[in-house]
Design a protein around this motif. Structure first.
Motif, short mmCIF file in Angstrom:
data_model
loop_
_atom_site.label_atom_id
_atom_site.label_comp_id
_atom_site.label_asym_id
_atom_site.label_seq_id
_atom_site.Cartn_x
_atom_site.Cartn_y
_atom_site.Cartn_z
N GLU A 16 -1.45 6.99 6.20
CA GLU A 16 -1.89 7.82 7.45
C GLU A 16 -1.51 9.09 7.39
O GLU A 16 -2.38 10.05 7.81
CB GLU A 16 -1.03 7.25 8.60
N LEU A 23 -4.16 5.03 11.50
CA LEU A 23 -5.15 3.60 11.01
C LEU A 23 -4.97 2.53 12.19
O LEU A 23 -5.72 1.75 12.14
CB LEU A 23 -4.50 3.10 9.67
N LEU A 33 -5.94 -2.47 14.53
CA LEU A 33 -6.64 -1.41 13.28
C LEU A 33 -7.59 -0.81 14.34
O LEU A 33 -8.39 -1.19 14.94
CB LEU A 33 -7.39 -2.25 12.40
N ALA A 37 -10.04 2.36 10.19
CA ALA A 37 -9.24 1.50 9.26
C ALA A 37 -10.01 0.23 8.80
O ALA A 37 -9.80 -0.21 7.70
CB ALA A 37 -7.78 1.36 9.96
#
Length: 67
Positions: A16, A23, A33, A37
């Motif tokens: 990240e 993410l 998510l 992501a």
């Protein structure tokens, strides 16, 4: 994968930081998510599938659970 939850968490944080974006949506009780992501995970899985296929064509099969 023989990795601790803490190790995975650290790697996610590093990723990240490297991407300069989160993410996961961590606002609820369970992380979710984010769409970007999910796209990254899909592309990474396809790439690893391609590497596995290339190894198999060369007669070498990656160890089970390797990816």
């Amino acid at each position: 994968m023989c990795v601790t939850q803490s190790a995975v968490s650290h790697q996610v944080r590093h990723l990240e930081e490297w991407l300069d974006r989160p993410l996961f949506d961590r606002s609820g009780t369970r992380p979710r998510l984010l769409p970007e992501a999910e796209d990254l995970a899909r592309v990474a899985a396809l790439s690893l599938d391609g590497i596995t296929a290339a190894c198999e064509r060369l007669g070498k099969r990656p160890a089970a659970g390797r990816w």
